[in-house]
Structure formats: C-alpha cells, structure tokens
Design a protein around this motif. Structure first.
Motif, mmCIF file in Angstrom:
data_model
loop_
_atom_site.group_PDB
_atom_site.id
_atom_site.type_symbol
_atom_site.label_atom_id
_atom_site.label_comp_id
_atom_site.label_asym_id
_atom_site.label_seq_id
_atom_site.Cartn_x
_atom_site.Cartn_y
_atom_site.Cartn_z
ATOM 1 N N LEU A 130 82.201 15.987 65.067
ATOM 2 C CA LEU A 130 80.914 16.232 65.062
ATOM 3 C C LEU A 130 80.524 17.372 64.965
ATOM 4 N N THR A 131 79.110 17.854 64.317
ATOM 5 C CA THR A 131 78.618 19.156 64.296
ATOM 6 C C THR A 131 77.444 19.063 65.242
ATOM 7 N N ILE A 132 77.894 20.058 66.298
ATOM 8 C CA ILE A 132 76.586 20.099 67.342
ATOM 9 C C ILE A 132 75.850 21.540 67.306
ATOM 10 N N MET A 133 74.488 21.232 67.441
ATOM 11 C CA MET A 133 73.647 22.449 67.672
ATOM 12 C C MET A 133 73.088 22.701 68.798
ATOM 13 N N CYS A 134 73.117 23.848 69.143
ATOM 14 C CA CYS A 134 72.955 24.278 70.929
ATOM 15 C C CYS A 134 71.720 25.118 70.928
ATOM 16 N N GLY A 135 71.299 24.816 71.962
ATOM 17 C CA GLY A 135 70.082 25.816 72.437
ATOM 18 C C GLY A 135 70.212 26.042 73.866
ATOM 19 N N GLY A 136 70.064 27.117 74.356
ATOM 20 C CA GLY A 136 70.146 27.708 75.970
ATOM 21 C C GLY A 136 70.817 28.930 76.182
ATOM 22 N N ASP A 137 71.089 29.288 77.425
ATOM 23 C CA ASP A 137 71.461 30.450 77.882
ATOM 24 C C ASP A 137 72.946 30.678 77.310
ATOM 25 N N GLU A 138 73.071 31.965 76.663
ATOM 26 C CA GLU A 138 74.484 32.289 76.565
ATOM 27 C C GLU A 138 75.452 32.003 77.236
ATOM 28 N N ALA A 139 75.485 32.394 78.506
ATOM 29 C CA ALA A 139 76.673 32.174 79.389
ATOM 30 C C ALA A 139 76.737 30.905 79.736
ATOM 31 N N ALA A 140 75.790 30.011 79.709
ATOM 32 C CA ALA A 140 75.983 28.564 79.978
ATOM 33 C C ALA A 140 76.608 27.899 78.781
ATOM 34 N N ALA A 163 66.015 25.166 70.932
ATOM 35 C CA ALA A 163 66.673 25.624 69.605
ATOM 36 C C ALA A 163 67.539 24.758 68.999
ATOM 37 N N GLY A 164 68.394 24.100 69.781
ATOM 38 C CA GLY A 164 69.184 22.823 69.257
ATOM 39 C C GLY A 164 68.634 21.706 68.751
ATOM 40 N N GLN A 165 67.476 21.424 69.348
ATOM 41 C CA GLN A 165 66.771 20.161 68.892
ATOM 42 C C GLN A 165 65.758 20.635 67.860
ATOM 43 N N LEU A 166 65.505 21.856 67.725
ATOM 44 C CA LEU A 166 64.489 22.175 66.611
ATOM 45 C C LEU A 166 65.635 22.069 65.478
ATOM 46 N N THR A 167 66.958 22.655 65.520
ATOM 47 C CA THR A 167 67.695 22.699 64.397
ATOM 48 C C THR A 167 68.156 21.116 63.937
ATOM 49 N N LYS A 168 68.056 20.146 64.796
ATOM 50 C CA LYS A 168 68.485 18.877 64.486
ATOM 51 C C LYS A 168 67.483 18.466 63.833
ATOM 52 N N MET A 169 66.174 18.889 63.961
ATOM 53 C CA MET A 169 64.941 18.247 63.265
ATOM 54 C C MET A 169 65.021 18.789 61.825
ATOM 55 N N VAL A 170 65.532 19.873 61.518
ATOM 56 C CA VAL A 170 65.746 20.228 60.390
ATOM 57 C C VAL A 170 66.623 19.543 59.467
ATOM 58 N N ASN A 171 67.887 19.170 60.287
ATOM 59 C CA ASN A 171 68.641 18.285 59.747
ATOM 60 C C ASN A 171 68.241 16.817 59.465
ATOM 61 N N ALA A 250 53.892 23.329 60.504
ATOM 62 C CA ALA A 250 54.625 22.929 59.441
ATOM 63 C C ALA A 250 54.057 21.866 58.497
ATOM 64 N N THR A 251 54.114 21.915 57.144
ATOM 65 C CA THR A 251 53.845 20.975 56.423
ATOM 66 C C THR A 251 54.798 20.149 55.979
ATOM 67 N N LEU A 252 54.911 18.989 56.305
ATOM 68 C CA LEU A 252 56.041 18.024 55.945
ATOM 69 C C LEU A 252 55.630 16.818 55.008
ATOM 70 N N GLU A 253 54.999 16.963 54.069
ATOM 71 C CA GLU A 253 54.376 16.042 53.365
ATOM 72 C C GLU A 253 55.627 14.779 52.922
ATOM 73 N N MET A 254 56.914 15.423 52.447
ATOM 74 C CA MET A 254 57.734 14.453 52.284
ATOM 75 C C MET A 254 58.265 13.671 53.223
#
Length: 286
Positions: A130-140, A163-171, A250-254
C-alpha cells in the motif's frame, strides 16, 4: 509492539495479518464478531468483543472502518483503554475535519492520532504494497512508521493533522479524471471501429500510459466490474473532497461531473461495481 486493529474488511483483514506476520502482538476488533474470529483462526492473536477490549494496553491502535462517524465511535470507545503515550493510526478515508478533531481528542489524554489513508486497493493490502499518506505530529509518525511498514511500499508524512486525508483527496481527484478519460477513449475506439486491445497495445507505452490503463482497460473492454474499489466507496470519497473544496475554494469542475456520472452508474445497478464501470453508462443500450 502491542498493536490493536479495528475493522477487518477487505482491506483491514490482510493488513492486520501482515502485522502479525511481522511479529507484533496483535488484537483485533470488528463490528461483526465472525470476521474477528476468522482472523484469529488464521493469524493467532486475540479478539476483543468491544473496541475497548481489543485496545486494552495497546501501544498502537490502527483503524480501517467505514466513515467519519465510525472513526468517532471506535476512538471514543478505545481511547481510554490504550497505553499511555499510545498512537492511533486511522487508515479510513475520512474528512480532514474529523482527523483534526480526533487528533485534538487524543492529545487531551496524552496520546496521539495520525490520519493515514491508503491507496492500492484490496490487492495492495493483500500483497503488503500500500501507499500511505500521513498527517500528524512528527514524533507520533516516527513511532508508527516502522509498524505500518508491514503492509506498505511507500509511507510519507504530509504535514500536521488532516494532511494525510487531504492528500488522499488529491489521489481520488486524479483517479476520477483518469478513469473517465479511459472510459471515453474506449467508447470512442469502439464507435470508430477499432480493436480495443490493439489500441491499448499502441498507446500504453506512450504518454497515455497509467496504472488504470494497464490494470483496467482489458476488464473495461470486457464489461467486467465485479471486483475492485466500489462505486459507493468512490462516491463517499468524492463527497468528502467536494465538501472540502467548498471550504477551501478549490474549483473541481471535472470531479463534480464524474461524481454525477457515478450516480448514473449506481442507478444502473452498479453500486458495488469497480470504479472503472464509468464506461457502462456510455455503453448502455440506447
């Protein structure tokens, strides 16, 4: 480490299995207990009748459940039972809002929350790729990265909570556009009297190449959609990102257009078809 895993669906079941094979002490929880029993029969470890029972004393709690409310429910039940300093890793695709909410809740009790949505589908989960996109505290993140590496080929921290969830949205935005392009390309090829397989062979080594083309062109041309990432799940994800776009401007027409097309696929009876079924609305009898 002592790890709990909540949510043993088509993704979570093999992901938790990779943790057990990596040598972690794993306990599992699933809303339907039969799945948890089957997992223990296959991999050992133990099951909890509740999320709190599975999470008791765990240093890491991983989740792969359905939606925002499911995450809220599991975290609320499990959080008090976790070890001091434990980290919750949420692999569910959710809103960035709930990721930030859960991070704040965890911090209040001296624990941490990392939003970590995944890409790669059931095949990636089973293969541990899997590819995993993460958001959170650096130490955690540093604490859990070697744990979730058991089922990942790529892991990256993208920033703070959400930030992980936002990156998944881009995906998902990118996937929606590529699959719609493939659907229209295949439809055009047929109307033009071309052999779909010959077209694939001609264009798949050039600029049009993509994972979706290599893995879905053949099944799309055969009208086979009974596998993969379901249209219902994709619409859930697109709904989350369209809501976020309303907040951030953001404009997401497509993307909005493809979401409407997926609604047409659902109306055709394709709620559980793979996302490549976008071509079905173009090929339906007139």
């Amino acid at each position: 480490m002592k790890v709990a895993f909540a949510g043993l669906g088509v993704m979570g079941f093999p992901m938790a299995g990779h943790l057990a094979r990596a040598g972690h002490e794993v306990s599992v929880y699933n809303r339907s207990p039969d799945k948890a029993r089957r997992w223990v029969e296959a991999h050992g470890g133990r099951m909890g009748e509740t999320a709190a029972e599975a999470a008791a004393g765990a240093q890491v709690l991983a989740l792969c459940v359905g939606n925002d409310d499911d995450v809220r429910q599991v975290v609320a039940q499990a959080l008090p039972a976790l070890a001091d300093g434990a980290v919750i890793v949420d692999h569910t695709t959710t809103s960035a809002v709930v990721a930030r909410e859960m991070a704040a809740l965890a911090a209040q009790s001296g624990r941490a929350f990392v939003d970590a949505p995944v890409s790669g589908g059931q095949a990636g989960a089973e293969a541990g790729q899997l590819t995993i996109m993460c958001g959170g505290d650096e130490a955690a993140f540093a604490k859990v990265e070697p744990v979730i590496a058991a089922y990942a080929k790529a892991i990256r921290r993208m920033g703070g909570p959400g930030a992980g969830q936002l990156t998944k949205m881009v995906n998902q935005i990118c996937i929606a556009g590529v699959v719609q392009g493939l659907a229209e390309g295949l439809h055009f090829a047929r109307r033009a009297g071309l052999d779909p397989q010959a077209v694939y062979e001609a264009i798949s080594k050039g600029a049009a190449q993509s994972w979706q083309m290599d893995n879905r062109w053949k099944t799309m041309s055969e009208g086979r959609f009974d596998f993969g990432f379901a249209v219902d799940w994709m619409r859930k994800d697109l709904g989350l990102l369209l809501d976020e776009a309303t907040r951030n401007g953001a404009t997401l027409e497509m993307t909005a257009m493809v979401d409407r097309f997926y609604a047409e696929v659902q109306a055709l009876g394709g709620a559980r078809w793979d996302t490549s079924s976008l071509v079905a609305r173009l090929e339906k009898p007139e």
